[in-house]
Design a protein around this motif. Sequence first.
Motif, short mmCIF file in Angstrom:
data_model
loop_
_atom_site.label_atom_id
_atom_site.label_comp_id
_atom_site.label_asym_id
_atom_site.label_seq_id
_atom_site.Cartn_x
_atom_site.Cartn_y
_atom_site.Cartn_z
N LEU A 125 2.62 7.75 -6.46
CA LEU A 125 1.71 8.67 -6.90
C LEU A 125 2.36 10.26 -6.03
CD1 LEU A 125 -1.64 6.84 -6.70
CD2 LEU A 125 -0.16 7.29 -8.80
N MET A 126 3.08 10.23 -5.40
CA MET A 126 3.93 11.34 -5.22
C MET A 126 4.91 11.68 -5.95
SD MET A 126 4.18 11.05 -0.78
CE MET A 126 2.87 10.42 0.05
N LEU A 138 -7.57 -0.31 -2.45
CA LEU A 138 -7.12 1.10 -2.43
C LEU A 138 -7.96 1.88 -3.53
CD1 LEU A 138 -2.94 1.24 -2.38
CD2 LEU A 138 -4.62 2.21 -0.65
N PRO A 197 13.15 -0.43 2.09
CA PRO A 197 13.73 0.79 2.73
C PRO A 197 12.73 1.81 2.72
CG PRO A 197 15.37 -0.16 1.15
CD PRO A 197 14.14 -0.94 1.04
N LEU A 198 11.74 1.95 1.77
CA LEU A 198 10.52 3.15 2.09
C LEU A 198 9.92 2.79 3.20
CD1 LEU A 198 8.93 5.10 0.58
CD2 LEU A 198 7.43 3.37 -0.15
N LEU A 210 1.01 4.55 -3.22
CA LEU A 210 0.89 5.65 -2.46
C LEU A 210 1.90 6.68 -2.94
CD1 LEU A 210 -1.49 4.93 0.46
CD2 LEU A 210 -2.18 5.97 -1.71
N ILE A 242 11.07 2.41 -7.12
CA ILE A 242 10.93 2.45 -5.45
C ILE A 242 11.25 1.07 -5.00
CG2 ILE A 242 9.08 2.41 -3.86
CD1 ILE A 242 7.77 4.75 -5.37
N ASN A 243 11.93 1.03 -3.91
CA ASN A 243 12.52 -0.09 -3.21
C ASN A 243 11.83 -0.31 -1.93
OD1 ASN A 243 14.46 -2.23 -2.55
ND2 ASN A 243 16.23 -0.83 -2.10
N ARG A 282 0.81 -1.32 0.10
CA ARG A 282 -0.10 0.01 0.10
C ARG A 282 0.85 1.30 0.12
NH1 ARG A 282 -5.33 1.75 2.75
NH2 ARG A 282 -6.05 -0.22 2.31
N ALA A 283 2.04 1.12 0.67
CA ALA A 283 2.67 2.42 1.06
C ALA A 283 3.56 2.79 -0.32
CB ALA A 283 3.66 2.13 2.07
N LYS A 335 11.70 4.45 6.29
CA LYS A 335 11.74 5.99 6.24
C LYS A 335 10.22 6.36 6.66
CE LYS A 335 14.55 8.47 5.76
NZ LYS A 335 15.70 8.52 6.81
N LEU A 336 9.49 5.69 6.23
CA LEU A 336 7.74 6.07 6.63
C LEU A 336 7.64 5.61 8.22
CD1 LEU A 336 5.87 4.76 3.52
CD2 LEU A 336 6.41 7.02 4.24
#
Lengths: 251, 270
Positions: A108-109, A134, A210-211, A105, A206-207, A101-102, A214-215
């Motif tokens: 889309l940023m 989603l 690691p995302l 989203l 996007i990996n 999910r993250a 940070k989130l």
Amino acid sequence: MARVLVVVPFPMSEDNRRAREAQLGGVQLGPGIEFHFRPVRAAPANYTSEHDSVLADVSILDACKRAQDEGYDAVCIDTMSDSGLAAARSVLDIPVIGPGRASMLAALMLGERFSILIMWERWRHLYRKTLAELDLGRRCASIRSIGVQPDNQSLLAGKEEDVFPRLLDAARTCIERDGAEVILLGSTTMHQAHGYLAARLPVPVINPGPLTYKLAEAALALGLKHSRKAFPKPLAPRLDVIDAFFDGLKS
Amino acid sequence: MAKILVIVPFALDADGVARRQSQLKAVKLDPSSEFHFRPVKAGPTSFMSPHDWTLMDLAIFEAGAEAQAEGYDAVCIDTMSDSGMAALRSVLDIPVVSPGRASMLFALTLGSKFSVLAQWPPAIVRYKKAIAEYGLVQHCASVRSFDIPPDFDALLDGKQESAFPKMLEVCLRCVEEDGADVICLGSTTMHQAAAWLAERLPVPLINPGPLTYKLVEALLALKLTHSRACYPKPQVPKLPMLHAMLDAAAALSPAMRPSVVAVNKPPPEK
């Protein structure tokens, strides 16, 4: 010091667990935060059917269900399927972050349409489910597979020369033919290919693991966690039942 | 050391900029990040009509267009309208983060539906337009206003007693009547109410400015930036023309000339 529990969705040897932990090298993390990688006690062999999805949900819930009492400040789930995410959120008051999910989203940023790069077709159902939940299916330009059976223990080790160029070709097709503006790695088990792809592709890659780290940092710094309205607590929690499921197993 | 430029969307004086800068206190930031707040040179006075939106797009675009050449590592835009974001992304390779779209998408990582708290009724149309443009209509439970005219300089200073309870009441209606799982503050100018509201609400409340600071840190750490496929570069950049236009506009109201770039390092960790 903030402590984050990362749930690894398969039981594994210490060496293989370290190959998962190596995802931490893919990102610069702030001071004052540490990540502990914990494999589940039992799991399906892989994530290719609804049989597997149910087992995955319960095994991941089992691995993190007491994270808060154990002193953790947040939980990350190391699978793009987001297995166990909703159930873990329903019993925990600390942030719980799943990369599926993250990462959609976050994509889309950075752009309007993303593609998901996957190892084999048997994973496709995982992303369809999240996209449907989603309600963002039309933002997904494509899901492309390279037709190589994944190994959730050794990951891509030893297969770099064969697999990396195939992933690159498939990602280029996503961009040139399907109109992808951002590429998502379809699995945290593909993290070893991230640097190679990011250096060669004209769009962000996007990996997902690691995302989530940070989130988790961001959620803690902002004092934010999931909404209790979206993830209500059980009226009668039975963590003892979940323990019983796994206590009797010899893994 | 990461240097981040935060663009303030009105031509404010030093006090006005300081009220914006105090958003940094709401979040724990990486000690090696440094945030510089810069007001635009000129722009609209209100923010409720397409006339205003166009001027603000241009003003923010101009204020950040040279950020990369100036040595910045990223840009944040201090307005939920996301004004100027697309234009800045088209000329900059460094991350440009704006809170409107980002806070709605971030809300969906915490719940399934969000509501947006607007300042007053004339602001609502802009949110509805943005939510449709972002393809998030079905994810939005409601946009409701608390019906107090905005002050882009003083923000909510002096209005705590009158405004905060009204804001809370409207947020609760979003949750109870509209089904919101998450509340997005509709403007970075509401930041002074964020902590007060968050303590009293049963759902997460997103404070948009501080969110952008953490997202910028995340993008820098992950070496991610916007997609060039989505924000193509201009074939013929006309940045000197852009600067000349804003310099001319600034000369019309010399009292509003911007202060120098204000610098605010986050406070050291306790």
